[in-house]
Write a protein that holds these residues in place. Structure first.
Motif, PDB file in Angstrom:
ATOM      1  N   UNK A 154      40.544  60.340  -1.744  1.00 45.21           N
ATOM      2  CA  UNK A 154      39.240  59.791  -2.077  1.00 45.21           C
ATOM      3  C   UNK A 154      38.231  60.876  -2.413  1.00 45.21           C
ATOM      4  N   UNK A 155      37.069  60.442  -2.859  1.00 47.75           N
ATOM      5  CA  UNK A 155      35.989  61.365  -3.191  1.00 47.75           C
ATOM      6  C   UNK A 155      34.956  61.420  -2.071  1.00 47.75           C
ATOM      7  N   UNK A 156      34.578  60.260  -1.524  1.00 49.79           N
ATOM      8  CA  UNK A 156      33.618  60.223  -0.417  1.00 49.79           C
ATOM      9  C   UNK A 156      34.216  60.905   0.804  1.00 49.79           C
ATOM     10  N   UNK A 157      33.413  61.620   1.605  1.00 51.04           N
ATOM     11  CA  UNK A 157      33.962  62.343   2.759  1.00 51.04           C
ATOM     12  C   UNK A 157      34.529  61.408   3.815  1.00 51.04           C
ATOM     13  N   UNK A 158      35.643  61.830   4.369  1.00 51.65           N
ATOM     14  CA  UNK A 158      36.286  61.135   5.492  1.00 51.65           C
ATOM     15  C   UNK A 158      35.904  61.916   6.747  1.00 51.65           C
ATOM     16  N   UNK A 159      35.156  61.305   7.660  1.00 53.99           N
ATOM     17  CA  UNK A 159      34.578  62.021   8.806  1.00 53.99           C
ATOM     18  C   UNK A 159      35.111  61.424  10.102  1.00 53.99           C
ATOM     19  N   UNK A 160      35.606  62.284  10.974  1.00 53.59           N
ATOM     20  CA  UNK A 160      36.107  61.818  12.268  1.00 53.59           C
ATOM     21  C   UNK A 160      35.740  62.812  13.363  1.00 53.59           C
ATOM     22  N   UNK A 161      35.814  62.339  14.597  1.00 55.61           N
ATOM     23  CA  UNK A 161      35.582  63.180  15.771  1.00 55.61           C
ATOM     24  C   UNK A 161      36.811  63.058  16.666  1.00 55.61           C
ATOM     25  N   UNK A 162      37.463  64.175  16.937  1.00 58.26           N
ATOM     26  CA  UNK A 162      38.634  64.189  17.814  1.00 58.26           C
ATOM     27  C   UNK A 162      38.232  64.750  19.173  1.00 58.26           C
ATOM     28  N   UNK A 163      38.943  64.322  20.206  1.00 62.99           N
ATOM     29  CA  UNK A 163      38.579  64.779  21.548  1.00 62.99           C
ATOM     30  C   UNK A 163      39.770  64.668  22.488  1.00 62.99           C
ATOM     31  N   UNK A 164      39.676  65.398  23.591  1.00 69.91           N
ATOM     32  CA  UNK A 164      40.676  65.355  24.661  1.00 69.91           C
ATOM     33  C   UNK A 164      39.993  65.042  25.982  1.00 69.91           C
TER      34      UNK A 164
END
Length: 236
Positions: free
Chosen positions: A203-213
């Motif tokens: 895709x062109x639009x940003x794919x944003x995520x937050x990972x955590x432990x």
């Protein structure tokens, strides 16, 4: 005449994948999206050979520049982890629900061509990912960016008999991987040992995520008659 036989089928060794949406996800997403994209524009990516894209350091530093929306996010995350986990019988406080700390949290931004190689989160009982913005990820558009989850039993079932599969629906995925298409506002929790990846995003639009432990807070608990204190780093 054939004799009727009653068959009891019990799928064993299930792997939990918890999916939930925090009630305040719209506000959380708006604030996190703003802060993460500002950070991406001003700070070089954290060096990570598994990642094609931008990533912040895998520590607690994100709590310093995105603390307010992260606190709103992690309140329900911690509550879910408490509800689905108890201490084992090996502990004198068996059946008690431990509290949890966020011990690592980092942001990911993927644009066209971004991906994450297959990996696990060693040392963490629960790992998670929260989707701030999935960009153009959807099953119909074939834009990639899905979360790929691998059978923890490995490929052995297919290696031994690639021309066979179990007739039970619950076991059709034995020896394969499952492609999960997320939506914005979803939070996923899964065991830290579960291997997963992010398919190449087109895709062109940003794919944003937050990972955590997450690590449990176990203070002065008795394990097999001995005292042991285990505590993760405090969440802020």
């Amino acid at each position: 005449m054939p004799t009727e036989i009653e068959i009891q089928i019990t799928p064993l060794f299930s792997t939990p994948l918890l999916v939930f949406t925090p009630a305040d996800h719209v506000r959380i997403n708006a604030r996190l999206s703003e802060l993460i994209l500002q950070r991406e524009a001003s700070v070089p990516t954290h060096r990570d050979t598994e990642v094609i894209g931008w990533s912040s350091p895998h520590d607690l530093s994100m709590l310093e520049w995105a603390g307010e929306p992260l606190r709103a996010l992690f309140a329900p995350v911690i509550e879910v982890a408490k509800q689905v986990t108890t201490l084992s019988d090996r502990c004198s406080h068996g059946n008690r629900r431990p509290d949890w700390n966020v011990v690592e949290v980092w942001a990911n931004v993927q644009r066209h061509g971004g991906a994450n190689a297959a990996h696990s989160h060693p040392g963490s009982f629960w790992a998670g990912v929260y989707y701030v913005d999935v960009g153009e990820v959807c099953p119909q558009q074939e834009k990639g960016g899905e979360l790929q989850i691998y059978d923890p039993r490995g490929c052995l079932p297919r290696m031994l008999a690639p021309y066979l599969q179990y007739s039970m629906t619950e076991l059709h995925d034995a020896g394969t991987s499952i492609s999960y298409t997320p939506t914005a506002g979803q939070c996923l929790l899964f065991p830290g040992w579960l291997f997963h990846a992010v398919n190449t995003y087109h895709g062109v639009a940003p794919r944003i995520s937050v990972a955590f432990n997450l690590d449990p807070v176990l203070t002065s608990a008795k394990f097999n008659g001995t005292q042991k204190t285990v505590a993760g780093q405090p969440s802020r």
